[in-house]
Scaffold this motif. Structure first.
Motif: not given
Ligand code: ZN
Length: 225
Positions: A4, A16, A18, A78
């Motif tokens: 990521s 972030k 991925h 994420i």
């Protein structure tokens, strides 16, 4: 998480994305191209998926900023192709705090949906729902429907959805935390079984996917405590 990369940070929380997210963008671009065959359609498709994920980031920020109010920090947010995850440093101590943190995410999507509805109302932009398709029709109205879907989906009372945490928090107000988690996980697995059964008999792969997702979520949560 491996694979990521940092997108930046919002309110001091790193966001972030991925690597597999790129696959989603490619898949979206290809499906718009196959369906409409113009560069404009591909650009609109990508804009839509990015707008959708902006809503997902706001949803996760809802969790993260509410958790911060209770003194719980968030490691990062994420973005995965299946949605977002706000990784909290810990679970808030009081069940009522966990309840607020869990509800804050879907509440953000309710607000977004209300703002979009007001905009469509003001601009007279509503379209008949049957004219909307997954790739065509009013951009803002489709975004509104996706936000409504996010609220309903997240309120399914099973881990790893927010509804599972709401359920555990409500149970934990009446019983010990570990027991509350076990009961919530069992309810989640019963739901997963029901979704799986409906999905297989009605040959609905989406329900089977949710069943799988919920089953894994329930067993993970049960082993974590
Ligand atoms: Zn959430």
């Amino acid at each position: 998480m491996r694979w990521s990369s940092n997108l930046g940070s919002l309110f001091g929380i790193t966001v972030k994305v991925h690597a597999t997210f790129a696959l989603l963008l490619i898949w979206v671009a290809v499906s718009y191209w196959n369906e409409q065959g113009t560069v404009g359609a591909v650009v609109e498709g990508l804009a839509f998926i990015l707008a959708l994920f902006a809503c997902v980031v706001l949803h996760e920020l809802g969790h993260a900023l509410t958790a911060r109010r209770f003194g719980v920090q968030t490691r990062d947010i994420i973005l995965l192709p299946i949605g977002g995850v706000a990784r909290l440093e810990s679970i808030p101590e009081e069940p009522s705090q966990e309840l607020w943190v869990a509800v804050a995410g879907p509440a953000v999507n309710v607000v977004i949906a209300a703002v979009l509805a007001a905009w469509l109302e003001l601009t007279d932009g509503w379209m008949p729902v049957e004219e909307l398709t997954t790739t065509g029709g009013s951009f803002f109205q489709r975004l509104l429907l996706v936000n409504v879907f996010l609220v309903l989906f997240n309120l399914i009372p099973a881990f790893p959805m927010d509804g599972g945490r709401v359920l555990r928090a409500l149970l934990a107000m009446r019983m010990e935390y570990v027991r509350a988690t076990q009961v919530a996980a069992s309810i989640g697995q019963a739901l997963a079984f029901g979704f799986g059964f409906l999905g297989l008999t009605g040959s609905n792969p989406f329900l089977v996917f949710i069943a799988f997702f919920v089953w894994i979520g329930a067993s993970q949560e049960a082993t974590m405590v």
